[in-house]
Enzyme design. Structure first.
Site, PDB file in Angstrom:
ATOM      1  N   GLY A   1       0.902  -1.227  -0.019  1.00  8.20           N
ATOM      2  CA  GLY A   1      -0.181  -0.089  -0.161  1.00  8.20           C
ATOM      3  C   GLY A   1       0.919   1.311   0.069  1.00  8.20           C
ATOM      4  O   GLY A   1       0.516   2.213  -0.644  1.00  8.20           O
TER       5      GLY A   1
ATOM      6  N   GLU B   1      -5.302  -3.154   4.932  1.00  9.91           N
ATOM      7  CA  GLU B   1      -6.228  -2.788   4.073  1.00  9.91           C
ATOM      8  C   GLU B   1      -5.707  -2.645   2.833  1.00  9.91           C
ATOM      9  O   GLU B   1      -6.602  -2.946   1.552  1.00  9.91           O
ATOM     10  CB  GLU B   1      -6.972  -1.428   4.347  1.00  9.91           C
ATOM     11  CG  GLU B   1      -5.980  -0.270   4.149  1.00  9.91           C
ATOM     12  CD  GLU B   1      -5.179  -0.127   5.370  1.00  9.91           C
ATOM     13  OE1 GLU B   1      -4.192   0.680   5.260  1.00  9.91           O
ATOM     14  OE2 GLU B   1      -5.086  -0.795   6.480  1.00  9.91           O
ATOM     15  N   ASP B   2      -4.531  -2.683   2.345  1.00 10.26           N
ATOM     16  CA  ASP B   2      -3.867  -2.425   1.269  1.00 10.26           C
ATOM     17  C   ASP B   2      -4.139  -3.809   0.411  1.00 10.26           C
ATOM     18  O   ASP B   2      -4.352  -3.929  -0.701  1.00 10.26           O
ATOM     19  CB  ASP B   2      -2.322  -2.046   1.111  1.00 10.26           C
ATOM     20  CG  ASP B   2      -1.500  -2.517   2.115  1.00 10.26           C
ATOM     21  OD1 ASP B   2      -2.064  -3.690   3.008  1.00 10.26           O
ATOM     22  OD2 ASP B   2      -0.369  -2.613   2.020  1.00 10.26           O
ATOM     23  N   TYR B   3      -3.800  -4.939   1.369  1.00 10.61           N
ATOM     24  CA  TYR B   3      -3.861  -6.231   0.643  1.00 10.61           C
ATOM     25  C   TYR B   3      -5.548  -6.580   0.277  1.00 10.61           C
ATOM     26  O   TYR B   3      -5.785  -7.173  -0.818  1.00 10.61           O
ATOM     27  CB  TYR B   3      -3.531  -7.259   1.734  1.00 10.61           C
ATOM     28  CG  TYR B   3      -3.840  -8.643   1.478  1.00 10.61           C
ATOM     29  CD1 TYR B   3      -2.763  -9.584   0.680  1.00 10.61           C
ATOM     30  CD2 TYR B   3      -5.124  -9.422   1.707  1.00 10.61           C
ATOM     31  CE1 TYR B   3      -3.171 -10.763   0.298  1.00 10.61           C
ATOM     32  CE2 TYR B   3      -5.221 -10.820   1.212  1.00 10.61           C
ATOM     33  CZ  TYR B   3      -4.328 -11.524   0.592  1.00 10.61           C
ATOM     34  OH  TYR B   3      -4.397 -12.752   0.195  1.00 10.61           O
TER      35      TYR B   3
END
Length: 208
Positions: free
Chosen positions: A20, A45-47
């Site tokens: 991210g 959350e980037d995943y």
């Protein structure tokens, strides 16, 4: 690791290799999921941004231009804490990591490969292990020079010491991540559930 995962994704295997802090994503696609707030239950959350985007048929590509960032001054304790936190996240998000991740590390893989070498090739165990370790470290040095677009801002001796510390501590980091699933991030503490859901805990726990 990310270059290899990026290659697998480019070959159409749908591997998630998103980071991210150095990633550009299409806002329109995230808005269709309800925006960034829809992913608020996750620490990584980037995943899950990338997973949602891939599930909608979009792909991920790694740029040939490294994303430069100022990492600042890092102490050994904070370095280990960061690696431990990432390991906990990987285990929670992709549970089969528990079985696969140890064998992606130089030392563990070297021990297993050396045993196989003695059985299959009748090679000397120590010689095989030292050759494996030397080859791995040289490959890391070459890759580092390529990514840096030139020599890194430290000596080869400093690289060897840092590299050895990182590789030797890898198994400890992995075992510590399994033993304690709680993550302290900024001002809060969270217990990780399977598939990456973060549950806030009332008691603040200090994670190394």
């Amino acid at each position: 690791m990310y270059l290899f995962l990026g290659l697998l994704d480019a070959l159409g295997l749908g591997v998630n290799c998103c980071t991210g802090m150095s990633c550009l994503m299409r806002k329109k696609v995230l808005d269709e999921a309800g925006g960034i707030s829809a992913f608020g239950i996750y620490l990584a959350e980037d995943y899950f941004f990338a997973k949602y985007i891939q599930d909608r048929g979009w792909g991920i590509r790694i740029s040939s231009q490294p994303a430069w960032q100022n990492a600042g001054i890092s102490r050994v304790k904070s370095f280990l804490s960061r690696l431990t936190r990432w390991c906990k996240l990987r285990i929670a998000m992709v549970p089969h990591t528990i079985l696969l991740e140890p064998f992606s590390e130089c030392m563990v893989l070297g021990l297993v490969a050396s045993w196989a070498g003695t059985v299959l090739l009748r090679a000397d165990y120590l010689t095989f292990f030292l050759f494996h370790t030397l080859t791995w470290s040289l490959a890391d040095w070459i890759m580092l020079n390529i990514v840096q677009n030139g020599p890194p801002p430290f000596s080869k001796f400093e690289f060897v010491i840092s590299w050895c510390f990182r590789e030797v501590s890898a198994l400890f980091i992995f075992l510590h991540a399994i033993w304690n699933p709680v993550i302290t991030w900024r001002t809060g503490s969270y217990k990780l559930r399977w598939w990456g859901v973060a549950e806030p805990v009332n008691t603040r726990v200090t994670v190394m």
